[in-house]
Design a protein around this motif. Structure first.
Motif, mmCIF file in Angstrom:
data_model
loop_
_atom_site.group_PDB
_atom_site.id
_atom_site.type_symbol
_atom_site.label_atom_id
_atom_site.label_comp_id
_atom_site.label_asym_id
_atom_site.label_seq_id
_atom_site.Cartn_x
_atom_site.Cartn_y
_atom_site.Cartn_z
ATOM 1 N N LEU A 1 45.191 39.711 39.605
ATOM 2 C CA LEU A 1 44.713 38.388 40.006
ATOM 3 C C LEU A 1 43.970 38.473 41.329
ATOM 4 C CD1 LEU A 1 47.765 36.124 39.074
ATOM 5 C CD2 LEU A 1 45.814 36.801 37.661
ATOM 6 N N SER B 1 48.267 31.409 32.228
ATOM 7 C CA SER B 1 48.723 32.561 33.017
ATOM 8 C C SER B 1 50.106 33.025 32.570
ATOM 9 C CB SER B 1 48.743 32.208 34.504
ATOM 10 O OG SER B 1 47.436 31.915 34.962
ATOM 11 N N ARG C 1 42.398 35.216 27.953
ATOM 12 C CA ARG C 1 41.876 34.003 28.576
ATOM 13 C C ARG C 1 40.895 33.285 27.647
ATOM 14 N NH1 ARG C 1 45.004 32.666 32.999
ATOM 15 N NH2 ARG C 1 45.146 34.404 34.492
#
Length: 298
Positions: free
Chosen positions: A121, A201, A195
């Protein structure tokens, strides 16, 4: 008119000298020297455990003689029974299993999530936070004993298992370990594909990160379980032999007196080590296989 191309004699001789297993992609077998080295290392690794069992089967007088005994006596099982009863090791095993199990599971889950965040991330201050996590590994754990003890005293948790469990729920080493593993074992393309499919997430963590990190999670879980099982200083400070002791605290109470019974202490130490050997004997192959699988993925 046709021409035939032939390999140079030197190249053919080099190819003929290669082992058949190497040419065919098979398994290479160790030679006599390799087996001899492995046997020596195995004997050296087993010697402390064997010596503990030998010392547990003797008495103080025989252990004080020179040369020391190098074979088992007749009192091993009697000493094991006395150590089991005097130290109340049945309750100690249960307490230690609870503490080590909760700590290992929590460390593995939280370290995997944090390692994924630091590895994949992008957020502000990621590098500085990672340096802080690594910096906490440089602080000796003895420095935190007094603040932790003051906190436990204010919460009135003395001689309770939560006083041992709470400080061991997170691990800076675990976060660093999982970050380094996920940097190599988890391609960015898989996360991007999840995604695109609309995964959140947490869904990415559950369905992508956890399966990819399973080998490292198994290794980290075993390391943290063994570390918590063998922890002595902090449990010794907040637990007592008469309350809710762990294995190491219970064994520390054996053989007390003007002349400590060394064989009884060795018997308790042997009993405290056997569960770890059983766990590794059962799950060791899976853990080693997980390490090799992770190495191939990297």
């Amino acid at each position: 008119m046709t021409t035939t191309l032939t390999k140079p004699p030197a190249e053919e001789s080099k190819k003929s000298r290669r082992p058949k297993a190497a040419r065919a992609g098979g398994t290479l077998h160790a030679g006599p020297i390799g087996y001899a080295i492995l046997i020596l290392f195995t004997i050296g690794s087993l010697f402390p455990l064997v010596w503990t069992a030998i010392a547990a089967s003797r008495d103080n007088q025989r252990l004080a003689e020179s040369p020391p005994p190098f074979w088992f006596g007749s009192g091993l099982f009697d000493k094991l029974e006395i150590a089991w009863t005097d130290a109340n090791l049945g309750e100690a095993f249960l307490n230690t299993t609870i503490v080590a199990g909760i700590s290992a599971v929590t460390i593995v889950v939280l370290s995997t999530i944090a390692g994924f965040a630091f590895a994949k991330l992008r957020f502000r201050g990621r590098g500085a936070l990672m340096l802080i996590v690594i910096g906490t590994m440089l602080v000796p754990p003895q420095l935190s004993v007094i603040p932790l003890y003051m906190m436990v005293a204010k919460l009135d948790w003395s001689d309770q298992l939560q006083a041992v469990i709470l400080p061991s729920l997170v691990s800076a080493f675990g976060v660093f370990f999982m970050r380094q593993y996920l940097l190599q074992a988890l391609p960015d393309e898989i996360i991007e594909a999840a995604r695109v499919d609309g995964a959140s997430s947490w869904r990415v963590v559950w369905h992508v990160v956890f399966p990819a990190a399973r080998p490292a999670m198994a290794v980290l879980g075993m390391l943290m379980f063994v570390q918590t099982w063998n922890d002595f200083l902090w449990p010794f400070l907040v637990l007592t032999q008469n309350g809710s002791p762990t294995v190491q605290v219970a064994v520390a109470g054996l053989g007390r007196g003007y002349t400590p019974d060394q064989s009884l202490i060795m018997a308790g130490a042997l009993l405290g080590t056997l569960p770890l050997l059983v766990v590794f004997a059962i799950f060791g192959k899976q853990i080693v296989g997980g390490i090799m699988q992770g190495a191939v993925k990297g």
